[in-house]
Design an enzyme around this catalytic site. Sequence first.
Site, PDB file in Angstrom:
ATOM      1  N   ARG A 293       3.439  -1.600  -5.740  1.00  0.00           N
ATOM      2  CA  ARG A 293       3.607  -0.324  -6.443  1.00  0.00           C
ATOM      3  C   ARG A 293       4.898   0.406  -6.048  1.00  0.00           C
ATOM      4  O   ARG A 293       5.602   0.931  -6.902  1.00  0.00           O
ATOM      5  CB  ARG A 293       2.416   0.575  -6.090  1.00  0.00           C
ATOM      6  CG  ARG A 293       2.353   1.880  -6.858  1.00  0.00           C
ATOM      7  CD  ARG A 293       1.272   2.788  -6.270  1.00  0.00           C
ATOM      8  NE  ARG A 293       0.059   2.112  -5.947  1.00  0.00           N
ATOM      9  CZ  ARG A 293      -1.010   2.022  -6.748  1.00  0.00           C
ATOM     10  NH1 ARG A 293      -1.003   2.634  -7.909  1.00  0.00           N
ATOM     11  NH2 ARG A 293      -2.092   1.375  -6.371  1.00  0.00           N
TER      12      ARG A 293
ATOM     13  N   GLY B 148       0.764  -1.248   0.000  1.00  0.00           N
ATOM     14  CA  GLY B 148       0.000   0.000   0.000  1.00  0.00           C
ATOM     15  C   GLY B 148       0.790   1.290   0.000  1.00  0.00           C
ATOM     16  O   GLY B 148       0.204   2.366  -0.142  1.00  0.00           O
TER      17      GLY B 148
ATOM     18  N   CYS C  46     -12.746   1.839 -28.782  1.00  0.00           N
ATOM     19  CA  CYS C  46     -14.065   2.434 -29.052  1.00  0.00           C
ATOM     20  C   CYS C  46     -14.869   2.676 -27.783  1.00  0.00           C
ATOM     21  O   CYS C  46     -15.974   2.161 -27.609  1.00  0.00           O
ATOM     22  CB  CYS C  46     -14.837   1.503 -29.975  1.00  0.00           C
ATOM     23  SG  CYS C  46     -15.032  -0.116 -29.239  1.00  0.00           S
TER      24      CYS C  46
HETATM   25  N1  LLP Z   1      -1.064  -7.224  -0.603  1.00  0.00           N
HETATM   26  C1  LLP Z   1      -2.368  -7.392  -0.895  1.00  0.00           C
HETATM   27  C2  LLP Z   1      -3.141  -8.380  -0.152  1.00  0.00           C
HETATM   28  C3  LLP Z   1      -2.952  -6.635  -1.923  1.00  0.00           C
HETATM   29  O1  LLP Z   1      -4.243  -6.810  -2.209  1.00  0.00           O
HETATM   30  C4  LLP Z   1      -2.176  -5.694  -2.635  1.00  0.00           C
HETATM   31  C5  LLP Z   1      -2.766  -4.899  -3.714  1.00  0.00           C
HETATM   32  C6  LLP Z   1      -0.810  -5.560  -2.299  1.00  0.00           C
HETATM   33  C7  LLP Z   1      -0.295  -6.338  -1.265  1.00  0.00           C
HETATM   34  C8  LLP Z   1       0.099  -4.593  -2.999  1.00  0.00           C
HETATM   35  O2  LLP Z   1      -0.339  -3.287  -2.851  1.00  0.00           O
HETATM   36  P1  LLP Z   1       0.599  -2.065  -3.330  1.00  0.00           P
HETATM   37  O3  LLP Z   1       1.839  -2.069  -2.480  1.00  0.00           O
HETATM   38  O4  LLP Z   1       0.920  -2.271  -4.742  1.00  0.00           O
HETATM   39  O5  LLP Z   1      -0.240  -0.861  -3.098  1.00  0.00           O
HETATM   40  N2  LLP Z   1      -4.950  -1.845  -9.664  1.00  0.00           N
HETATM   41  C9  LLP Z   1      -4.814  -0.822  -8.639  1.00  0.00           C
HETATM   42  C10 LLP Z   1      -4.140  -1.344  -7.413  1.00  0.00           C
HETATM   43  C11 LLP Z   1      -4.836  -2.523  -6.772  1.00  0.00           C
HETATM   44  C12 LLP Z   1      -4.078  -3.092  -5.608  1.00  0.00           C
HETATM   45  C13 LLP Z   1      -4.652  -4.392  -5.167  1.00  0.00           C
HETATM   46  N3  LLP Z   1      -3.982  -5.014  -4.060  1.00  0.00           N
HETATM   47  C14 LLP Z   1      -4.093   0.385  -9.238  1.00  0.00           C
HETATM   48  O6  LLP Z   1      -3.758   0.359 -10.416  1.00  0.00           O
HETATM   49  O7  LLP Z   1      -3.888   1.383  -8.555  1.00  0.00           O
END
Ligand code: LLP
Length: 418
Positions: free
Chosen positions: A281, A244, A348
């Site tokens: 991310r 996150g 489209c």
């Molecule tokens: N752990 C779990 C259980 C998760 O569901 C996620 C992301 C992460 C770790 C990694 O989160 P990060 O560090 O990347 O924030 N498609 C969306 C993001 C969806 C994230 C889903 N879960 C976007 O493009 O912003």
Amino acid sequence: MNYFPSNYFRYIDGKLHCEKVNLQELAEEFGTPLFVYSKNFFIDKYKELDEAFKSINHRIYYASKANFNLSVIKIFHELGSGIDVNSAGEFYRALKAGVKPQDMLLAGVGKTDEEIILGLKNGIKVIKAESLEEVYVINSIAAELDVMAPVAIRINPDVDAKTHPYISTGLAENKFGIDTIYAYDMFIECSKLSNINLTGIDMHIGSQITTIEPFVEAVIKMAELYKKIKSGGVPLKHFDVGGGIGVLYNNETAFTPTELAEKLIPIFMQLDAEIIFEPGRFLTANGGVLLTDVLYTKTNSLGKNFVVVDSAMTELLRPSLYKSYHHVQPLEQIDNIDFNTDIVGPVCETGDYIAKEREITMVGRGDKLAIMSAGAYGMVMASNYNGRRRPAEILVDGSEYKIIRSRETFEHLIFDEV
Ligand code: LLP
């Protein structure tokens, strides 16, 4: 026109480079749309996070959903990372990248029996369960397989991550995890099951979190619970804070891993637990760009400008899905006036756009652009909608580069059809 500040993607003699590689040359050699990643960005970000928490017992499990290319998974694994997988498909990818199941966490709010069996048969480190019913199912599958299932339970700490509602996961109203008020009883209940070995607690409150307070609030809540469960007789070993950590796409103010560590380490010190992080991310977003070619420009009767490019929601869904901002800049600095335009793709759908009402240097047919911060949730969310072939991916390392996924061909589009 402002330029995206980065040590890994910058202009050298007016030409945008990834590390030491000229992106215009890459676009000409491999065509567009094209994802390009900086290997040294990935490495440096991993080390930055790992270093910040070096004084405590911790491990990073890279969330492969952010960018699941085999070469990318391999880079993090070689640095010592475990891998967080969200499905049998991600499990398979991690396995193919050389990761042992003992170094993987299996996540997901709706795991199928097939996925649970896959995890248990292969000796996965932990399955993160999200409901009481799921723990019962894991227990009965484990009994049939005659194994002990290592299980963590995901708690929903009911904390507002203050991010886009679609990527906020830790509010009571969201589908994820177990409410804090049920958690203690559930741990005690599940600890009595014959084939469950409860190993830890888990949270993930959302993605692209740019303020530190929600993390601290959630970790404090979870730490209390962790201590209570342990003193209730369940010998938990790990405390998983999820992913996150937010990044800079535009003018956000984000916090650094060091600032996060300063706030969290004192709480972690009271726990006697292995601390697990699942960043996706943070490790990848600003290590990637999507290169695209300007096809046409036009101005309508209302005076609105459109730049039509060869990338679309099929390559980068984030603007269409979350109205996300991605900076766009030319590969070769152009000495021209700025103008206000929508940058749109060929698909489209009115919702198919890369940028809305954006000030950019006036560009024309044949100019090539970089869509920045595309290293996370770019290629992994790409689709074949409108019969589009998914793009190639290139990994840059200093002045070297290699293709790590080739562009899909027409055969890809139909190979499993009759
Ligand atoms: N752990 C779990 C259980 C998760 O569901 C996620 C992301 C992460 C770790 C990694 O989160 P990060 O560090 O990347 O924030 N498609 C969306 C993001 C969806 C994230 C889903 N879960 C976007 O493009 O912003």
